[in-house]
Scaffold this motif. Structure first.
Motif, short mmCIF file in Angstrom:
data_model
loop_
_atom_site.label_atom_id
_atom_site.label_comp_id
_atom_site.label_asym_id
_atom_site.label_seq_id
_atom_site.Cartn_x
_atom_site.Cartn_y
_atom_site.Cartn_z
N LYS A 179 52.20 54.63 35.86
CA LYS A 179 53.18 54.79 34.79
C LYS A 179 52.92 56.03 33.93
N PHE A 180 51.67 56.19 33.47
CA PHE A 180 51.32 57.29 32.58
C PHE A 180 50.01 57.91 33.02
N LYS A 181 49.86 59.20 32.81
CA LYS A 181 48.63 59.90 33.19
C LYS A 181 47.46 59.36 32.36
N GLY A 182 46.37 59.03 33.06
CA GLY A 182 45.17 58.54 32.39
C GLY A 182 44.44 57.54 33.27
N LEU A 183 43.42 56.93 32.70
CA LEU A 183 42.62 55.94 33.43
C LEU A 183 43.09 54.54 33.11
N ASP A 184 42.99 53.65 34.09
CA ASP A 184 43.33 52.25 33.86
C ASP A 184 42.29 51.37 34.54
N THR A 185 42.20 50.15 34.05
CA THR A 185 41.29 49.16 34.61
C THR A 185 42.14 48.10 35.30
N ILE A 186 41.97 47.97 36.60
CA ILE A 186 42.72 47.00 37.40
C ILE A 186 41.80 45.81 37.68
N SER A 187 42.30 44.60 37.47
CA SER A 187 41.46 43.42 37.69
C SER A 187 42.18 42.39 38.54
N TYR A 188 41.38 41.57 39.21
CA TYR A 188 41.88 40.42 39.95
C TYR A 188 41.02 39.24 39.55
N SER A 189 41.63 38.20 38.99
CA SER A 189 40.89 37.03 38.53
C SER A 189 41.37 35.80 39.30
N VAL A 190 40.41 34.97 39.68
CA VAL A 190 40.74 33.71 40.36
C VAL A 190 39.77 32.64 39.88
N THR A 191 40.29 31.45 39.66
CA THR A 191 39.47 30.31 39.25
C THR A 191 39.48 29.30 40.39
N ASN A 192 38.28 28.87 40.77
CA ASN A 192 38.16 27.84 41.80
C ASN A 192 37.08 26.85 41.38
N SER A 193 36.60 26.03 42.30
CA SER A 193 35.60 25.02 41.97
C SER A 193 34.29 25.60 41.47
N CYS A 194 34.04 26.87 41.77
CA CYS A 194 32.81 27.54 41.31
C CYS A 194 32.98 28.17 39.94
N GLY A 195 34.20 28.19 39.42
CA GLY A 195 34.45 28.80 38.12
C GLY A 195 35.34 30.03 38.25
N LEU A 196 35.30 30.88 37.24
CA LEU A 196 36.11 32.09 37.20
C LEU A 196 35.39 33.24 37.89
N SER A 197 36.10 33.94 38.75
CA SER A 197 35.58 35.13 39.40
C SER A 197 36.54 36.27 39.12
N LYS A 198 35.98 37.44 38.79
CA LYS A 198 36.84 38.57 38.42
C LYS A 198 36.32 39.84 39.08
N ALA A 199 37.20 40.55 39.75
CA ALA A 199 36.88 41.86 40.33
C ALA A 199 37.57 42.93 39.49
N ILE A 200 36.85 44.01 39.20
CA ILE A 200 37.40 45.09 38.37
C ILE A 200 37.22 46.41 39.10
N LYS A 201 38.27 47.21 39.12
CA LYS A 201 38.24 48.56 39.68
C LYS A 201 38.90 49.50 38.69
N PHE A 202 38.47 50.75 38.72
CA PHE A 202 39.02 51.75 37.82
C PHE A 202 39.96 52.66 38.60
N LEU A 203 41.08 52.98 38.00
CA LEU A 203 42.14 53.74 38.65
C LEU A 203 42.53 54.91 37.78
N SER A 204 42.67 56.06 38.40
CA SER A 204 43.16 57.25 37.72
C SER A 204 44.63 57.44 38.09
N VAL A 205 45.48 57.58 37.07
CA VAL A 205 46.90 57.87 37.28
C VAL A 205 47.09 59.34 36.96
N ASP A 206 47.66 60.09 37.90
CA ASP A 206 47.79 61.54 37.75
C ASP A 206 49.26 61.92 37.87
N SER A 207 49.63 63.03 37.24
CA SER A 207 51.01 63.51 37.35
C SER A 207 51.31 64.04 38.74
N CYS A 208 50.26 64.47 39.45
CA CYS A 208 50.37 64.97 40.83
C CYS A 208 51.27 66.19 40.94
#
Length: 151
Positions: A36-65
């Motif tokens: 959407k806009f030039k800059g850095l963003d933090t992308i996450s995926y969260s899932v809750t199961n019998s073991c509790g909450l698990s969250k994966a985080i990745k960093f993404l750069s958005v560029d005008s290209c």
């Protein structure tokens, strides 16, 4: 890196989780990410199961290209200590690969920038409040970014 107004599909091996984008530079809907806009963003995926909450985080750069994206070479710059309370050292195993650095907030606002020494440069973070920042080093043919934590 993703360009503004471009889309990419995100995949996971889990089911029933939720995607999220934290900084507003990208959106995620049902695993489809849009720049959407030039800059850095933090992308996450969260899932809750019998073991509790698990969250994966990745960093993404958005560029005008508008210009070709720089070549990304993993592991050619080191940032330490991380986390840090006072300063961060930028080290180049291959002197001269990078000549500039920029430190931004998690929302993409520039807070410190400058020129790099050929092998090591120490950057004071004393004036910055505690938080998560992104440090990006650039050269004529290379760019590398990493998250740093100031405590």
């Amino acid at each position: 890196t993703i360009c503004i107004d471009s889309v990419a599909t995100l995949y996971t091996t889990g089911t029933g989780g939720a995607w999220g984008a934290q900084n507003g530079n990208a959106t995620v809907d049902a695993g489809i990410i849009t720049g959407k806009f030039k800059g850095l963003d933090t992308i996450s995926y969260s899932v809750t199961n019998s073991c509790g909450l698990s969250k994966a985080i990745k960093f993404l750069s958005v560029d005008s290209c508008a210009e070709p994206l720089p070549v990304i070479k993993e592991g050619i710059a080191d940032f330490y200590p991380n986390p840090t309370s006072e300063s961060v050292t930028i080290s180049q195993p291959h002197p001269g690969d990078f000549d500039q650095f920029a430190i931004t907030t998690a929302s993409g606002a520039l807070v410190i920038s400058g020129s790099l020494q050929p092998q090591k440069t120490e950057v004071s973070l004393r004036a910055l409040p505690e938080g998560i920042y992104f440090i990006r080093v650039t050269g004529q043919h290379h760019a590398w970014a990493e998250r740093i934590v100031k405590y």
